[in-house]
Design an enzyme around this catalytic site. Structure first.
Site, PDB file in Angstrom:
ATOM      1  CE  LYS A 186      -3.296  24.516  14.764  1.00  0.00           C
ATOM      2  NZ  LYS A 186      -3.320  23.100  14.429  1.00  0.00           N
ATOM      3  N   GLY A 195      -3.755  28.385  22.255  1.00  0.00           N
ATOM      4  CA  GLY A 195      -4.413  28.712  20.992  1.00  0.00           C
ATOM      5  C   GLY A 195      -5.747  27.997  20.860  1.00  0.00           C
ATOM      6  CG  HIS A 255       3.615  29.353  18.571  1.00  0.00           C
ATOM      7  ND1 HIS A 255       4.024  28.810  17.372  1.00  0.00           N
ATOM      8  CD2 HIS A 255       3.144  28.320  19.300  1.00  0.00           C
ATOM      9  CE1 HIS A 255       3.807  27.516  17.377  1.00  0.00           C
ATOM     10  NE2 HIS A 255       3.279  27.189  18.525  1.00  0.00           N
TER      11      HIS A 255
END
Ligand code: PAF
Length: 280
Positions: free
Chosen positions: A149, A147, A37
């Site tokens: 991910k 992100g 983050h």
């Protein structure tokens, strides 16, 4: 760093900045912040005059029996980290502030949301798309950071922003990893000590699959099955292991050049996801 809990106060602060012609970057989060983050906040810092971060554990993106209640809430620690990263404004709304009455409107990115994670988490992406639109409307940032991910989430947000003509640039930020390769995630905290040792194999499996794609193995299903079975043999309960096209997340063909390998698997309590994308 200023901290606000109401939409009205958020708007007041943003109004001051807009009057001064300052550009605004936005990083939406669900808190329990880790280095992944912070990487988003630092990327945002470089791109705009002011950085707004939200922390909101959004109930509508959790399914029945998922971890909404137990999702780690670490407001004080998060605040310290955000101050260190030089965020300008932290927006910390309550559930009632965001959903004061029952919603009748749902934002749904229909096709992209039904594949992969959408299959085992049926309403998850509608919850994500709807809260992201709400937050983008509240903050009206010039640029927002997510992100990589959550590759499918990012693809859905990009499609939604494009389809709905939302004037905000969407930036994906590379996945932050532990030294052993495990993608950073708030849900890694749920892993036991022994599971934590196995967890990086998820990343290793997508790396191995990429190697085989690049070596020219023609039958992608064979690569998928090999890695699926490998992870299952280690104790993962694999949800999917898919070699896809980067643009629409449909199964890749041998002729496709932009590839993403997506994986989701449960290891004990947490459901972990990871991905790797590349050109060939
Ligand atoms: O990725 C997340 O943390 C969440 O899905 C998001 C984008 C903040 C929406 O709640």
């Amino acid at each position: 760093m200023q901290k606000v809990r109401s939409i009205a106060q958020l708007k007041k602060n943003l109004h001051q900045w807009r009057k001064q012609n300052l550009s605004i970057a936005f990083v939406p989060t669900m808190g329990n912040l880790h280095e992944g983050h912070i990487k988003l906040v630092l990327a945002a810092r470089k791109k705009a005059d002011k950085v707004v971060v939200s922390i909101f554990v959004n109930p509508t993106q959790f399914g029945v029996g998922e971890d909404f209640e137990s999702y780690p809430r670490t407001e004080e620690d998060d605040e310290i980290k955000l101050k260190e990263a030089c965020a300008d404004l932290l927006f910390l709304p309550s559930v009632l502030e965001i959903y004061p009455e029952a919603m009748e409107t749902i934002v749904s990115v229909t096709k992209l949301s039904t594949r992969h994670c959408g299959k085992s988490r049926p309403n998850h992406f509608n919850g994500v798309a709807t809260i992201v639109v709400k937050l983008l409307n509240m903050v009206q940032p010039d640029i927002a950071f997510f992100g990589e991910k959550d590759f499918q989430q990012l693809a859905i947000i990009r499609k939604m922003v494009n389809d709905l003509n939302i004037s905000c640039e969407i930036i994906g930020v590379e996945t932050e990893r532990e030294l052993d390769g495990l993608a950073m995630s708030s849900r890694n905290n749920y892993l036991t000590e022994s599971e934590r040792k196995i967890a990086p194999k998820l990343y290793h499996s997508i790396c191995k699959a990429r190697e085989n794609v690049l070596l020219g193995v023609k039958d992608l299903k064979v690569i998928e099955k090999e890695q699926y079975d490998y992870l299952a043999s280690l104790g993962f309960v694999v949800d999917y292991f898919s070699i896809c096209r980067c643009d629409n997340l449909q199964p890749a063909k041998v002729s496709d050049n932009e590839i993403v390998i997506l994986v989701a698997a449960k290891l004990g309590k947490p459901r972990l996801i990871d991905n790797i994308y590349f050109s060939r």
